[in-house]
Design a protein around this motif. Structure first.
Motif, mmCIF file in Angstrom:
data_model
loop_
_atom_site.group_PDB
_atom_site.id
_atom_site.type_symbol
_atom_site.label_atom_id
_atom_site.label_comp_id
_atom_site.label_asym_id
_atom_site.label_seq_id
_atom_site.Cartn_x
_atom_site.Cartn_y
_atom_site.Cartn_z
ATOM 1 N N PRO A 32 0.700 -1.206 0.118
ATOM 2 C CA PRO A 32 0.084 0.073 -0.085
ATOM 3 C C PRO A 32 0.774 1.247 0.026
ATOM 4 N N LEU A 33 1.964 1.501 0.686
ATOM 5 C CA LEU A 33 3.023 2.395 0.728
ATOM 6 C C LEU A 33 3.439 2.785 -0.656
ATOM 7 N N ASP A 34 3.547 1.768 -1.395
ATOM 8 C CA ASP A 34 4.447 1.762 -2.777
ATOM 9 C C ASP A 34 3.438 2.488 -3.637
ATOM 10 N N VAL A 35 2.007 2.237 -3.628
ATOM 11 C CA VAL A 35 1.229 2.677 -4.258
ATOM 12 C C VAL A 35 1.089 4.234 -4.243
ATOM 13 N N VAL A 36 0.970 4.443 -2.763
ATOM 14 C CA VAL A 36 0.906 6.063 -2.264
ATOM 15 C C VAL A 36 2.128 6.639 -2.714
ATOM 16 N N LYS A 37 3.400 6.097 -2.672
ATOM 17 C CA LYS A 37 4.593 6.880 -3.111
ATOM 18 C C LYS A 37 4.399 7.146 -4.555
ATOM 19 N N ILE A 38 4.139 6.091 -5.270
ATOM 20 C CA ILE A 38 3.895 6.255 -6.924
ATOM 21 C C ILE A 38 3.041 7.311 -7.233
ATOM 22 N N LEU A 42 4.046 10.948 -9.134
ATOM 23 C CA LEU A 42 3.431 11.464 -10.414
ATOM 24 C C LEU A 42 2.534 12.661 -10.401
ATOM 25 N N GLN A 43 2.498 13.376 -9.205
ATOM 26 C CA GLN A 43 1.691 14.460 -8.886
ATOM 27 C C GLN A 43 2.590 15.645 -9.226
ATOM 28 N N SER A 44 2.480 16.278 -10.523
ATOM 29 C CA SER A 44 3.222 17.385 -10.767
ATOM 30 C C SER A 44 3.262 18.753 -10.470
ATOM 31 N N HIS A 45 1.724 18.938 -9.944
ATOM 32 C CA HIS A 45 1.405 20.442 -9.538
ATOM 33 C C HIS A 45 1.835 20.492 -8.261
ATOM 34 N N SER A 46 1.994 22.035 -7.850
ATOM 35 C CA SER A 46 2.568 22.355 -6.617
ATOM 36 C C SER A 46 1.372 22.637 -5.679
ATOM 37 N N LEU A 47 1.430 21.756 -4.513
ATOM 38 C CA LEU A 47 0.331 22.279 -3.730
ATOM 39 C C LEU A 47 0.331 23.707 -2.841
ATOM 40 N N SER A 48 1.494 24.376 -3.120
ATOM 41 C CA SER A 48 1.790 25.759 -2.539
ATOM 42 C C SER A 48 1.330 26.751 -3.602
ATOM 43 N N ILE A 60 -5.806 15.681 -6.040
ATOM 44 C CA ILE A 60 -4.971 16.331 -5.629
ATOM 45 C C ILE A 60 -4.657 15.894 -4.089
ATOM 46 N N TYR A 61 -3.426 15.102 -4.082
ATOM 47 C CA TYR A 61 -3.206 14.617 -2.929
ATOM 48 C C TYR A 61 -2.410 15.449 -1.971
ATOM 49 N N LYS A 62 -2.697 15.339 -0.592
ATOM 50 C CA LYS A 62 -1.834 16.104 0.387
ATOM 51 C C LYS A 62 -1.259 15.371 1.400
ATOM 52 N N GLY A 63 -0.230 14.365 1.053
ATOM 53 C CA GLY A 63 0.437 13.903 2.198
ATOM 54 C C GLY A 63 -0.006 12.371 2.118
ATOM 55 N N ALA A 64 0.675 11.584 2.880
ATOM 56 C CA ALA A 64 0.437 10.066 2.649
ATOM 57 C C ALA A 64 -0.884 9.554 3.080
ATOM 58 N N TRP A 278 11.544 17.600 -6.767
ATOM 59 C CA TRP A 278 12.797 16.360 -6.796
ATOM 60 C C TRP A 278 12.284 15.407 -5.828
ATOM 61 N N TYR A 279 11.510 15.905 -4.588
ATOM 62 C CA TYR A 279 11.317 15.172 -3.512
ATOM 63 C C TYR A 279 9.915 14.936 -3.185
ATOM 64 N N ARG A 280 8.956 14.810 -4.107
ATOM 65 C CA ARG A 280 7.665 14.419 -3.854
ATOM 66 C C ARG A 280 7.679 13.114 -3.542
ATOM 67 N N GLY A 281 6.955 12.661 -2.539
ATOM 68 C CA GLY A 281 6.604 11.249 -1.962
ATOM 69 C C GLY A 281 8.073 10.816 -1.320
ATOM 70 N N LEU A 282 8.890 11.830 -0.834
ATOM 71 C CA LEU A 282 10.083 11.445 -0.213
ATOM 72 C C LEU A 282 9.825 10.811 1.125
ATOM 73 N N THR A 283 8.721 11.654 2.184
ATOM 74 C CA THR A 283 8.665 10.979 3.369
ATOM 75 C C THR A 283 8.009 9.677 3.156
ATOM 76 N N VAL A 284 6.920 9.430 2.565
ATOM 77 C CA VAL A 284 6.442 8.015 2.556
ATOM 78 C C VAL A 284 7.275 7.051 1.905
ATOM 79 N N SER A 285 8.240 7.382 1.031
ATOM 80 C CA SER A 285 9.375 6.600 0.456
ATOM 81 C C SER A 285 10.246 6.071 1.612
ATOM 82 N N LEU A 286 10.475 7.189 2.555
ATOM 83 C CA LEU A 286 11.479 6.593 3.565
ATOM 84 C C LEU A 286 10.528 5.729 4.469
#
Length: 329
Positions: A32-38, A42-48, A60-64, A278-286
């Motif tokens: 499940p975490l792998d699906v979330v990370k992917i 792939l979400q290229s727009h900036s939430l900020s 539009i996903y905002k965190g794991a 460059w680091y979208r999904g880094l937290t869930v990846s770790l």
């Protein structure tokens, strides 16, 4: 799993079995975490930047946690295991190839006339094992990503259908989109991971911590260090894997098109999305990498030792029964 132990411990078959089982168990735990990370990668727009979200048809996903809730609510809980079939085959195959190649390269280096530092041996063995396993199993990795990126509207009817469709519309090279980024990522990653793991394992592994948890602890810290160092290449690999005629049909309909390779993709992401891109999904990846590596290394060590112990028991039994036969004669 030090250099000296790998030279003599376990047969090739035992290493293959242990590596394959370790990969299978690890994949089941972190799917499940792998699906979330992917999805986050792939979400290229900036939430900020609200402007970048205008016209976006996909979620539009905002965190794991938000991503998990959104996937379950919109697609059902089974969606957290999208791409699990090719991923299971990938992890089993990858695990067996990785550990076998690591052991083979390590043994080959032991035959060199000049003595190479153990840290260098670990790096070379890890990098070589990672590059070999990644190249051989890459089509499965690409399929895993594409299935995980699918929304409610299915692009591929199934695993066999996906193989036919990709081959028909993209050709054999379609199965290797982003391979250069994968190899460029895995060589330093596996080198750094195994070097860090060997270093930590010698100090906290084995019986230093209770219940063999030293193996898991060493795997966690080694994975966090290596994963963070090469994460931008992992993100580019995912985006390159969904390029082609189906690019605009995934859950994120606005995945950018990258036509000039890995370096150009990295530069484009930095220019349009900033360094955070460059680091979208880094937290869930770790979060994913820690239990994945811990489970992998812990399972590998336990299974390998169990196989060796069982083999030794069988050998002792053969010697014992053979002795009885001779005595009876």
């Amino acid at each position: 799993m030090s250099i000296e132990r790998l030279k003599d411990e376990g047969t090739r078959q035992q290493v293959v079995i242990a590596g394959g089982i370790a990969g299978l168990v690890s994949r089941f735990v972190i799917a499940p975490l792998d699906v979330v990370k992917i999805r986050l990668q792939l979400q290229s727009h900036s939430l900020s930047d609200p402007v970048s979200c205008d016209g976006i048809k996909g979620p539009i996903y905002k965190g794991a946690l938000n991503t998990i809730r959104s996937i379950v609510r919109q697609e059902g809980i089974r969606a957290l295991w999208k791409g699990n079939i090719p991923a299971e085959v990938l992890y089993v195959t990858y695990g067996g190839i990785q550990f076998t190649t690591y052991r083979t390269i390590t043994q080959a280096q032991a035959l060199l006339p000049m003595k190479v530092p153990e840290s260098v041996q670990s790096f070379v063995s890890g990098a070589g094992a990672g590059a070999t396993a990644t190249t051989i199993t890459y089509p499965l990795d690409l399929l895993r990503t594409r299935f995980a990126a699918q929304g409610i509207d299915r692009i591929y009817a199934g695993l066999i259908a996906s193989l036919r469709d990709i081959n028909r519309h993209e050709g054999p090279t379609g199965f290797f989109r982003g391979l250069s980024a994968a190899v460029g990522q895995i060589v330093p990653y596996m080198g750094l991971f195994f070097t860090s793991y060997e270093f930590l394992h010698q100090r906290i592994g084995g019986k230093t911590l209770p219940f063999g948890s030293g193996d898991a602890t060493a795997g966690i810290f080694a994975s966090i260090f290596a994963k963070t160092a090469v994460f931008p290449l992992d993100l580019v690999r995912k985006r390159l894997q969904v390029q082609g005629p189906t690019r605009s049909r995934y859950i994120h309909t606005n995945i950018p098109e990258y036509k000039r390779g890995v370096i150009h993709a990295l530069a484009t992401i930095w220019r349009k999305e900033g360094y955070r891109g460059w680091y979208r999904g880094l937290t869930v990846s770790l979060v994913k990498a820690a239990p994945a590596s811990a489970v992998t290394m812990w399972t590998y060590e336990r299974v390998l030792h169990s196989l060796i112990s069982t083999n030794r028991a069988d050998e002792m039994w053969e010697i014992y029964t053979g002795y009885d036969d001779e005595y009876d004669d």
